[in-house]
Design an enzyme around this catalytic site. Structure first.
Site, mmCIF file in Angstrom:
data_model
loop_
_atom_site.group_PDB
_atom_site.id
_atom_site.type_symbol
_atom_site.label_atom_id
_atom_site.label_comp_id
_atom_site.label_asym_id
_atom_site.label_seq_id
_atom_site.Cartn_x
_atom_site.Cartn_y
_atom_site.Cartn_z
ATOM 1 N N ASN A 1 0.875 -1.182 0.000
ATOM 2 C CA ASN A 1 0.000 0.000 0.000
ATOM 3 C C ASN A 1 0.912 1.232 0.000
ATOM 4 O O ASN A 1 2.107 1.118 0.323
ATOM 5 C CB ASN A 1 -0.964 -0.038 1.199
ATOM 6 C CG ASN A 1 -0.265 0.169 2.523
ATOM 7 O OD1 ASN A 1 0.457 1.152 2.726
ATOM 8 N ND2 ASN A 1 -0.449 -0.755 3.457
ATOM 9 N N ARG B 1 0.324 -11.625 2.281
ATOM 10 C CA ARG B 1 -0.325 -11.885 3.567
ATOM 11 C C ARG B 1 -1.074 -13.212 3.595
ATOM 12 O O ARG B 1 -1.696 -13.546 4.602
ATOM 13 C CB ARG B 1 -1.265 -10.718 3.924
ATOM 14 C CG ARG B 1 -0.518 -9.393 4.102
ATOM 15 C CD ARG B 1 -1.369 -8.344 4.788
ATOM 16 N NE ARG B 1 -1.781 -8.751 6.134
ATOM 17 C CZ ARG B 1 -2.579 -8.050 6.918
ATOM 18 N NH1 ARG B 1 -3.063 -6.890 6.501
ATOM 19 N NH2 ARG B 1 -2.908 -8.490 8.121
ATOM 20 N N ARG C 1 -8.805 -4.005 -2.044
ATOM 21 C CA ARG C 1 -8.430 -5.304 -1.472
ATOM 22 C C ARG C 1 -9.562 -6.326 -1.537
ATOM 23 O O ARG C 1 -9.313 -7.500 -1.737
ATOM 24 C CB ARG C 1 -7.985 -5.130 -0.025
ATOM 25 C CG ARG C 1 -6.757 -4.251 0.155
ATOM 26 C CD ARG C 1 -5.527 -4.880 -0.490
ATOM 27 N NE ARG C 1 -4.322 -4.173 -0.119
ATOM 28 C CZ ARG C 1 -3.653 -4.359 1.010
ATOM 29 N NH1 ARG C 1 -4.051 -5.248 1.887
ATOM 30 N NH2 ARG C 1 -2.570 -3.655 1.255
ATOM 31 N N HIS D 1 -8.386 0.246 2.617
ATOM 32 C CA HIS D 1 -9.340 -0.560 3.389
ATOM 33 C C HIS D 1 -10.406 0.398 3.919
ATOM 34 O O HIS D 1 -10.087 1.521 4.310
ATOM 35 C CB HIS D 1 -8.677 -1.215 4.610
ATOM 36 C CG HIS D 1 -7.920 -2.476 4.359
ATOM 37 N ND1 HIS D 1 -6.724 -2.762 5.003
ATOM 38 C CD2 HIS D 1 -8.190 -3.544 3.568
ATOM 39 C CE1 HIS D 1 -6.292 -3.954 4.610
ATOM 40 N NE2 HIS D 1 -7.161 -4.446 3.735
ATOM 41 N N ASP E 1 -11.758 0.575 6.744
ATOM 42 C CA ASP E 1 -11.536 1.073 8.111
ATOM 43 C C ASP E 1 -10.478 2.167 8.194
ATOM 44 O O ASP E 1 -10.234 2.723 9.254
ATOM 45 C CB ASP E 1 -11.231 -0.076 9.083
ATOM 46 C CG ASP E 1 -9.864 -0.724 8.866
ATOM 47 O OD1 ASP E 1 -9.129 -0.331 7.934
ATOM 48 O OD2 ASP E 1 -9.528 -1.646 9.646
ATOM 49 N N ALA F 1 3.213 1.209 8.036
ATOM 50 C CA ALA F 1 2.724 0.025 7.314
ATOM 51 C C ALA F 1 1.313 0.241 6.790
ATOM 52 O O ALA F 1 0.736 -0.653 6.166
ATOM 53 C CB ALA F 1 2.751 -1.194 8.233
ATOM 54 N N CYS G 1 -6.997 -1.130 12.822
ATOM 55 C CA CYS G 1 -6.342 -2.249 12.115
ATOM 56 C C CYS G 1 -5.696 -3.231 13.083
ATOM 57 O O CYS G 1 -5.532 -4.411 12.755
ATOM 58 C CB CYS G 1 -5.235 -1.743 11.202
ATOM 59 S SG CYS G 1 -5.709 -0.506 10.025
#
Ligand code: ARG
Length: 289
Positions: free
Chosen positions: A36, A104, A153, A182, A184, A272, A278
């Protein structure tokens, strides 16, 4: 990242209240790859001790008002600390994430094992539909809906699948700014029908949907500065809102709305592309809270 971090026994819950939250200690946290825009130029640049202290401070805050559980950590999985991406859990049912981010994917079986060991029913999910859990799917217990971000994503197909699994209406929101990849990172539904969000992260139709479902006086629209400090990446428990940072104006707005903003700096994790929300997953197993 090699430093050893003690098992976080010092953050065992002080009070057994309603909310249960899953976290993963940052022993192996770092920026080892770029998936990202926040991670660009940050490879190898996180500070282990500072990350540990920031994570511990967040965990301590949360232990004051929720039951904490822990998963992992696992070496070689620097993003596992972001448990929001473990899956989406609602009472006893969970959808385990199917990561879009190849880097991931090795986290999936570890999260799956944790949910299984805790007795969750693991809902079937198609192999080819990316879905990154509570990073993109936010339970809004006040409205009785799930808000589901897609575009970066998670797949556009995710909202309909979530409705068929959980039986809750799911509202799809298209994300258009790669820094807010994302849901959130740019949207935080709050009890009482409030919503804190960054308008520019959404396409016009999605923004119209948010506004249609949120009365004007309950919209907390944040500016670029608060959005880029990840103010929307907040965790709300019993009206306390834990967040990396918030401008005086945003704090005042939240306070006026009846919330208690609690700032707990998480700068190492911003490298990150993550912050308070998160680093947590709501695994509460009762209807509402
Ligand atoms: N580096 C992680 C990633 O790109 C950060 C995840 C943040 N998690 C979240 N729920 N927004 O996947």
């Amino acid at each position: 990242m090699t430093a050893h971090v003690e098992t976080p026994t010092h953050v065992t819950p002080l009070h057994a209240r309603g909310a249960s939250i899953l976290m993963c200690a940052p022993h192996h946290f770092g920026v080892d790859y770029i998936i990202n825009p926040w991670m660009e130029n940050q490879v190898g640049r996180t500070e282990t001790a500072r990350a540990r202290d920031q994570w511990t401070a967040l965990a301590r805050h949360l232990a004051g008002c929720a039951n904490l559980s822990f998963v992992g950590p696992e070496s070689g999985l620097p993003d596992m600390v972001f448990t929001a991406n473990a899956g989406l859990a609602l009472n006893d049912v969970v959808v385990v994430s199917r990561f879009h981010a190849r880097e991931r994917r090795a986290e999936e079986p570890l999260f799956r094992d944790w949910f299984q060991a805790q007795g969750f029913d693991i809902a079937p999910w198609p192999e080819d539909v990316p879905f990154e859990g509570a990073g993109d799917a936010l339970l809004d217990r006040a409205r009785g809906v799930i808000w589901c971000g897609h575009g970066w994503r998670s797949s556009r197909q995710a909202p309909a699948l979530l409705t068929s699994i959980f039986g809750w209406e799911t509202i799809g929101l298209k994300l258009v700014d790669p820094r807010f990849y994302h849901l959130d990172t740019c949207f935080c539904p709050l009890p009482g029908g409030w919503a804190m969000y960054y308008p520019a992260a959404f396409d016009a139709e999605s923004l119209a949907t948010i506004r249609a479902l949120t009365p004007a006086e309950k919209r907390i629209e944040v500016d670029d500065i608060d959005a880029l400090s990840f103010a929307c990446n907040a965790v709300e428990v019993d009206r306390r809102i834990f967040m990396n940072d918030a401008s005086p104006a945003l704090r005042a707005r939240l306070t006026k709305a009846g919330f208690i903003p609690v700032v707990t700096p998480l700068g190492e994790f911003l490298k990150a592309g993550g912050a308070a929300k998160c680093l947590t997953l709501d695994v509460t197993r009762t209807q509402g809270r």
